[in-house]
Structure formats: C-alpha cells, structure tokens
Design a protein around this motif. Structure first.
Motif, PDB file in Angstrom:
ATOM      1  N   ASN A 225     -86.415   4.825  81.513  1.00  0.00           N
ATOM      2  CA  ASN A 225     -86.485   6.164  82.110  1.00  0.00           C
ATOM      3  C   ASN A 225     -86.815   7.226  81.051  1.00  0.00           C
ATOM      4  O   ASN A 225     -87.565   8.156  81.307  1.00  0.00           O
ATOM      5  CB  ASN A 225     -85.184   6.502  82.857  1.00  0.00           C
ATOM      6  N   HIS A 226     -86.281   7.061  79.833  1.00  0.00           N
ATOM      7  CA  HIS A 226     -86.570   8.058  78.799  1.00  0.00           C
ATOM      8  C   HIS A 226     -88.026   7.969  78.323  1.00  0.00           C
ATOM      9  O   HIS A 226     -88.642   8.984  78.009  1.00  0.00           O
ATOM     10  CB  HIS A 226     -85.618   7.889  77.618  1.00  0.00           C
ATOM     11  N   TYR A 251     -79.269  16.822  71.199  1.00  0.00           N
ATOM     12  CA  TYR A 251     -78.907  15.861  70.158  1.00  0.00           C
ATOM     13  C   TYR A 251     -79.370  16.300  68.770  1.00  0.00           C
ATOM     14  O   TYR A 251     -79.476  15.482  67.866  1.00  0.00           O
ATOM     15  CB  TYR A 251     -79.457  14.477  70.509  1.00  0.00           C
ATOM     16  N   HIS A 413     -86.176  -2.601  82.964  1.00  0.00           N
ATOM     17  CA  HIS A 413     -85.224  -1.722  82.289  1.00  0.00           C
ATOM     18  C   HIS A 413     -84.039  -1.359  83.187  1.00  0.00           C
ATOM     19  O   HIS A 413     -82.889  -1.544  82.817  1.00  0.00           O
ATOM     20  CB  HIS A 413     -85.914  -0.448  81.815  1.00  0.00           C
ATOM     21  N   MET A 482     -78.804  12.901  89.294  1.00  0.00           N
ATOM     22  CA  MET A 482     -78.530  13.167  87.890  1.00  0.00           C
ATOM     23  C   MET A 482     -77.769  14.489  87.787  1.00  0.00           C
ATOM     24  O   MET A 482     -78.280  15.529  88.185  1.00  0.00           O
ATOM     25  CB  MET A 482     -79.835  13.235  87.101  1.00  0.00           C
ATOM     26  N   ARG A 487     -72.670  18.890  84.534  1.00  0.00           N
ATOM     27  CA  ARG A 487     -72.014  18.614  83.253  1.00  0.00           C
ATOM     28  C   ARG A 487     -72.031  19.820  82.322  1.00  0.00           C
ATOM     29  O   ARG A 487     -71.181  19.975  81.470  1.00  0.00           O
ATOM     30  CB  ARG A 487     -72.602  17.369  82.605  1.00  0.00           C
ATOM     31  N   GLU A 498     -72.157   9.947  88.235  1.00  0.00           N
ATOM     32  CA  GLU A 498     -73.454   9.578  88.809  1.00  0.00           C
ATOM     33  C   GLU A 498     -73.293   8.218  89.475  1.00  0.00           C
ATOM     34  O   GLU A 498     -73.141   7.206  88.799  1.00  0.00           O
ATOM     35  CB  GLU A 498     -74.514   9.541  87.703  1.00  0.00           C
ATOM     36  N   HIS A 533     -80.766  -0.723  80.038  1.00  0.00           N
ATOM     37  CA  HIS A 533     -80.349   0.529  80.679  1.00  0.00           C
ATOM     38  C   HIS A 533     -78.853   0.817  80.695  1.00  0.00           C
ATOM     39  O   HIS A 533     -78.447   1.919  80.380  1.00  0.00           O
ATOM     40  CB  HIS A 533     -80.899   0.590  82.092  1.00  0.00           C
TER      41      HIS A 533
HETATM   42  O1  LIG Z   1     -75.125  11.493  77.659  1.00  0.00           O
HETATM   43  P1  LIG Z   1     -76.185  12.493  78.000  1.00  0.00           P
HETATM   44  O2  LIG Z   1     -77.088  12.774  76.871  1.00  0.00           O
HETATM   45  O3  LIG Z   1     -75.672  13.721  78.624  1.00  0.00           O
HETATM   46  O4  LIG Z   1     -77.102  11.831  79.073  1.00  0.00           O
HETATM   47  C1  LIG Z   1     -76.608  11.521  80.314  1.00  0.00           C
HETATM   48  C2  LIG Z   1     -77.760  11.250  81.175  1.00  0.00           C
HETATM   49  O5  LIG Z   1     -78.420  10.140  80.672  1.00  0.00           O
HETATM   50  C3  LIG Z   1     -78.557   9.158  81.676  1.00  0.00           C
HETATM   51  O6  LIG Z   1     -77.486   8.241  81.583  1.00  0.00           O
HETATM   52  C4  LIG Z   1     -79.857   8.472  81.515  1.00  0.00           C
HETATM   53  O7  LIG Z   1     -79.940   7.908  80.236  1.00  0.00           O
HETATM   54  P2  LIG Z   1     -79.796   6.332  80.017  1.00  0.00           P
HETATM   55  O8  LIG Z   1     -81.047   5.723  80.558  1.00  0.00           O
HETATM   56  O9  LIG Z   1     -79.694   6.120  78.557  1.00  0.00           O
HETATM   57  O10 LIG Z   1     -78.585   5.873  80.767  1.00  0.00           O
HETATM   58  C5  LIG Z   1     -78.413   9.924  82.960  1.00  0.00           C
HETATM   59  O11 LIG Z   1     -78.060   9.141  84.040  1.00  0.00           O
HETATM   60  C6  LIG Z   1     -77.386  10.935  82.580  1.00  0.00           C
HETATM   61  O12 LIG Z   1     -77.446  12.052  83.370  1.00  0.00           O
END
Ligand SMILES: O=P(O)(O)OC[C@H]1O[C@](O)(COP(=O)(O)O)[C@@H](O)[C@@H]1O
Ligand SMILES: [Mn+2]
Length: 643
Positions: A225-226, A251, A413, A482, A487, A498, A533
């Motif tokens: 996804n990233h 970050y 993934h 999301m 948050r 989520e 993932h």
């Molecule tokens: O920990 P962070 O940086 O806030 O990111 C959280 C976000 O990352 C995600 O987990 C997606 O990233 P991942 O693919 O690494 O899980 C989202 O579902 C979530 O909203």
C-alpha cells in the motif's frame, strides 16, 4: 510455428551446432536443483537492516560456511568468516589492524582466499558454470576459474595454484579478490529475491533500498500500500502526494523528499509558517539516535499540519465523485461542528483536540485555499520532474505487480478481500461488479493506466490508486477505513481502531486458503499464500505459519517503529530445492555491531514444507519457460535442418 519467427530465430542460431548446443544446455539446466528464492517484506525504508538480511541471505551464508567448516573452525572463527563475507570491505580493514607484520597478513590472505574459493565452489555447486561466471567479479574471472576448477590438485598443478595466490597477494590484489568473492557468495546463495511489498515510508532510506534492488541480479516486487502511494503521487494523484509528504513529516524524513529526490518544499514551508503553530500531535516521531534542533522540529510540525489538512481536503471531492468507493463516512471535515469543536462519527459525538483548522472555510470545508492549491501544483510539478524519483518509480512499475504466481505459490502484500462467509468480496466500479482475482486484475489495470497518464490528476484511474491505499476492498489496505484524522484529533482510542477485512481471521483456516489458491488457478495441495503487511505479534503468541502451513505471513518487521508491538524484528522466508524455511530475526542493531561482535540477527528456522524429493528447475516457473524454449528450438531444428 510461424516460419517468420523461425527465420528470425535462425539469425541467432545460424548453424545446426548452435541449436544443438543450446538444446543440450537447456535440457541440462532443467535437471539442476531449483534455485533458492528469498522472500522479504515490509522493508519500510530500513536500508541497513535490509542490507544485512540480503548480505547474510537470511542465514544461508552462515549455513554454507557451517556445512564446510563446522568441524574445522571454532564458532568464533566461523562468525568472523561470515562477517567477512557480509561486509568484506569493512571487515578487511578491521582485521588488518590486528596484524603486526606483512608475513602474518600474507598468511591470513592465503588461508582466507582458499576458504573463499571453497565457499564459492560449494555455493555454486547447483548452478551451471556459465551462471557462476556471471556472478564472478569481472576483473578476476579467469583467475578464479583457474582456482575453482583445480582438477588435479594433488599432482603437478599444485605449485601453479600456490603461485597464482602468492602473486595475487604480492601484487596487492588480495583485498579486491576477497571482496569480489564475498559478493559472489552473497549472490550465489540467493537465486531470486521477492519483495512482498512496502519498501517506502516510516524508515529513513527507501531510496537506497531501491538502488540496491535496481542493481540486484534477480528480483520481483509485489506492491505494498505504501509503494502504491508513491506510485500514485508520481503518476499525478495529489492526494497520494499529500499523503507521502505527511508520512515523511510524521517520521522526520522530509530529507527524502527534499534532499534525496530534490523536491522543493519551500512553498509548503511558507504556507505552513503562515497558518500553523506548534502542536503536540504533529510533532515528528524522532529517530532515537538523531538530534533535531528545536527550531527544525517546530518547522516540521507546521509542515505536518499544513499537508495533513490539504490531504483531508483533497479526499473529499474524490469520495463525492466516486460514490461506489462507499467512503462517505470519511467526509470528516463536513461532520465537524466548528463552534463546539466536536465531530460526529458513526452516530457518536466526540470532542476534538489539537485542531489546526485555520485554513478551513466552514461553509465549504473541502475547498483548498488558493495558496494551498498553488503549493500542490508546484509540488506535483517538482515530483514529476525528479529524475531520481522517475528512475525509482519506473523500476517499481517494471518489476512490480499487485500479486504474483510463482512456483505454485501466491505472493500478495495485503489480502484477498473476503466477506464474513469467506466468499470473494464484490466491488462495483462504474456499474461493473468484480471480485477475487478479477478485482485484483482490475485494480492493477487502473494503476498501470494511471502511471501511463501522468498528465491526468482527477480521472478514475488516479482516484483508484488512492482507493488502493485506503479503500475498504483494496487488496493492499484490507481494513474498513483509515483513521488518520481520528488519531490526530480525537482522544478516544476506540475511534482509532481500523477494523480488518474478514480475510485476516479467515486466513487461519485451511479451507479459505485453498479456496483462494484455486481462485488464482494454483494447485491448493502444493501452493502456499505468502503474505506481508501485518506484523506478526509473536509477543501475543501469534504464529506466522497458519492454515496448516498453507499461509505464511512474513512481515519482515524491519520497521523500528513497530518492533515493540511484535516482540521480534520479523520473518523472512527461504525456498530452496529441499523445501521452505521460515527465518525469524531478532532486531538489527547496527552494521558496526555485526562487524565488531559478529552478532547476527538470525534465530530459529522452522520447517514449513519438506520436499520428499529434491525439487528441480524443471518443476519451476523458469523450468516452464525453458521447456517452451526447447520446444521452439526443436521446431527450428526441424524447419531449418530437417532433423
Ligand atoms: O503508525 P502510523 O504511521 O500512524 O500509520 C498507521 C497507518 O498505517 C497503516 O497501518 C498502513 O501501513 P502498513 O501497511 O504498514 O500497515 C494504516 O492502516 C494506518 O492508518
Ligand atoms: Mn502494508
């Protein structure tokens, strides 16, 4: 077979002997043991840790050294030798410091060159000579081959070999040779690398990972996804672009955008300085070992807010113009009571905290200020004109896909969206219904279209890339919604949750996995699903091997930010001719630590599947291709040479 093609082919194979040689060669390769596949995932910009896993081949290098030298060397010597193979340049320097005189050093060189040659010879034993040759350092091919193929070492040639080695040392070439042999070994222990998604975001050096992959001998990528978010940004999606900048700010990685990819953040900074102030929830997450000045942190905090608000505004028109995305619950800026500083989500009202709505027009909350729109235009221009980013994104497209069928396994993934009953979840796009493999193929078509049309910013293909990042039925996201906004601005943690697609509990079940494999035309008795993932929470007793071995979750756990929740750095997978091995990694400290103390991050290997008979190339994807080539060459023989 069409005679035109055969005529063309005959230009390459212009005599009978050439065709015969190639056929014999290919047939022979089919009978060699299958090459080793190495699976990694969720690298998240952690270049150093990734390098380490690549260099030690998830323990494969040490395994080979142990096979050869377990009885001859002490554990400490084995560690030292392994470290030399992983980081030859640095380790040689360190070792050289220990010697008082030339003679000792020469002795060391002599011993080590012999060991290295043995190691290369052993590691290459299942490959053809031609493949080995390609892995050798160019400048030493001839010499190494002489040393490798010493057929009569106990008779008259021994002095000849000794002489070669001594000459190498006295001509000052030993370091280079050892370094070359070390990299050859690294290359030989892994035949093919699969990166099961998420190269980008959170960690500091995704660009260096990309450069490594570009130079790697054999690799494919299943987009995470990233990764798709970065592809989307480069392809012209402004909401994806806002997201990547927001995550970099969060970050403390804005230098990736600014210094590495050369994207000018000045306009965004000016806007941020004008409208935003300090805000605790937008403070960047600090890398533990780095010092960031207070002033710089404040700047990042402002940029973080500016880009987050732009992102929320940009989401809204997409949600409105694509009702079948079913994301109207995410029209959050419209659900805010600005006077009371509250929001109502899923029927419940929550107070808002740490808000930063200075640029929001309450009447039309999703409208960008003129300045914000200009900033985004400039950023997009800059992104699309970054040569380095273009190189990386083109490679990601070329080597990547949403899923991959490889040697009977399904690599993916995120997930295959399922409903609670385990049926393939349906999604309607432009009045057509898709599910399962068809849905994934459709997503991929949109992504490729989006990438091919960087001039479009708001078409369906571009919106679909954002859907892949955060939509409910995205095979990459795999969650209901999301909750980024929640948050930042809502204290109540229940709003942060989520909810995952049913896939994530159903994948524990063998029947579900068999059904998915069948959906992708794979043999459910033999195949596995290899999934990234989601971090495996070893701490809570979660097992990465699920569904009676049909499902293997290999989140590499490289991301430092997530290691405290998993209790382990993560997993990688090796699949060689004997079967599959899951390798668990404890967390990676630093290269220096490995060099000085020989600490290696590997631990137990769990056997996933043991082949009853050693698997040959014939039974692999590559084997299938070779068989086709052989059949074409046979046609050529018949057509041209009447044989
Ligand atoms: O920990 P962070 O940086 O806030 O990111 C959280 C976000 O990352 C995600 O987990 C997606 O990233 P991942 O693919 O690494 O899980 C989202 O579902 C979530 O909203
Ligand atoms: Mn992911």
């Amino acid at each position: 077979m069409n005679s035109k093609y055969l005529d063309l082919l005959a230009q390459k194979y212009d005599c009978e002997e050439k065709v015969v040689t190639e056929i014999i060669n290919l047939e022979a390769i089919l009978n060699l043991p299958k090459g080793t596949e190495h699976f990694v995932s969720d690298l998240h910009g952690e270049y150093q840790a990734f390098q380490h896993v690549l260099r030690n081949g998830s323990g494969n290098v040490k395994g080979k050294i142990e096979d050869l030298y377990k009885k001859l060397l002490t554990e400490k010597e084995i560690k030292e030798f392994a470290t030399l193979v992983y980081y030859p340049e640095e380790k040689i320097k360190l070792i050289k410091n220990d010697f008082d005189n030339e003679r000792e050093l020469h002795q060391w060189y002599t011993v080590i060159i012999e060991r290295m040659i043995n190691l290369v010879s052993y590691a290459s034993s299942k490959y053809t000579r031609s493949k080995l040759r390609k892995a050798l350092p160019d400048q030493f091919v001839y010499i190494i081959e002489e040393l490798l193929y010493k057929t009569d070492e106990f008779t008259n040639k021994e002095p000849y070999y000794t002489k070669i080695v001594q000459q190498i040392i006295s001509l000052g070439q030993a370091d280079k040779l050892i370094i070359g042999l070390a990299y050859t070994t690294q290359q030989l222990v892994v035949d093919h690398l699969h990166v099961v998604g998420d190269i980008y975001d959170r960690g500091p050096e995704p660009d260096k990972i990309m450069d490594t992959l570009i130079n790697y001998h054999s690799v494919d990528i299943q987009w995470g996804n990233h990764d798709v978010l970065w592809l989307g940004a480069f392809a012209g999606s402004k909401v994806c672009l806002a997201n990547i900048i927001r995550i970099c700010a969060r970050y403390d990685n804005l230098d990736i955008i600014e210094d590495v990819y050369g994207i000018n953040l000045r306009p965004l900074l000016n806007l941020a300085e004008k409208y935003y102030d300090d805000n605790p929830v937008f403070r960047p997450k600090r890398h533990s070992d780095e010092k960031v000045s207070e002033e710089e942190q404040l700047q990042i905090t402002k940029i973080h807010q500016a880009i987050a608000m732009i992102q929320f505004k940009l989401e809204s028109p997409i949600i409105k113009r694509r009702p079948y995305f079913k994301m109207s619950e995410r029209l959050l800026l419209e659900k805010i009571d600005y006077d009371r500083n509250e929001i109502t989500i899923h029927g419940e009202t929550y107070p808002l905290e740490n808000t930063c709505f200075a640029t929001v027009n309450q009447e039309q909350p999703d409208q960008l200020l003129e300045e914000e729109a200009q900033v985004m235009d400039k950023l997009l221009f800059s992104v699309q004109h970054s040569e380095k980013l273009a190189r990386h994104m083109n490679f990601l497209m070329k080597k990547g896909s949403l899923y991959l069928k490889y040697n009977g396994n399904l690599l993916i993934h995120g997930c295959i969206p399922l409903d609670e009953e385990g049926n393939m979840e349906k999604m309607v796009i432009e009045n057509k219904t898709y599910a399962g493999r068809d849905l994934l193929d459709t997503f991929e078509r949109y992504l490729r279209h989006a990438f091919a049309h960087p001039e479009e910013t708001d078409d369906l293909a571009k919106d679909m890339v954002w859907y892949l990042w955060s939509g409910e039925y995205s095979s990459l996201f795999g969650k209901r919604e999301m909750t980024t906004f929640e948050r930042y601005f809502i204290k109540d943690k229940k709003t942060h949750k989520e909810r995952k697609n049913p896939y994530y509990h159903l994948r524990e079940n063998e029947e579900t996995c068999r059904k998915i494999l069948t959906e992708f035309d794979l043999n459910p008795d033999q195949g596995h699903i290899i999934n990234g993932h989601t971090p495996v929470k070893e701490i809570e007793g979660e097992n990465p091997i699920k569904a009676n071995g049909k499902m293997i979750v290999i989140d590499g756990g490289f991301s430092k930010a997530y290691q405290s929740t998993t209790g382990i750095a993560g997993y990688t997978l090796l699949y060689n001719s004997f079967g599959m091995q899951l390798v668990a990694h404890t967390h990676f400290n630093s290269k220096e630590d490995v060099l000085l103390n020989g600490t290696d991050v590997l631990s137990v290997k769990r056997l996933v599947d043991k082949e009853l008979e050693r698997k040959k190339v014939l039974e692999t994807n590559v084997g299938e291709e070779i068989l086709q080539e052989v059949s074409i060459l046979n046609s050529l023989m018949e057509y041209r040479y009447m044989k």
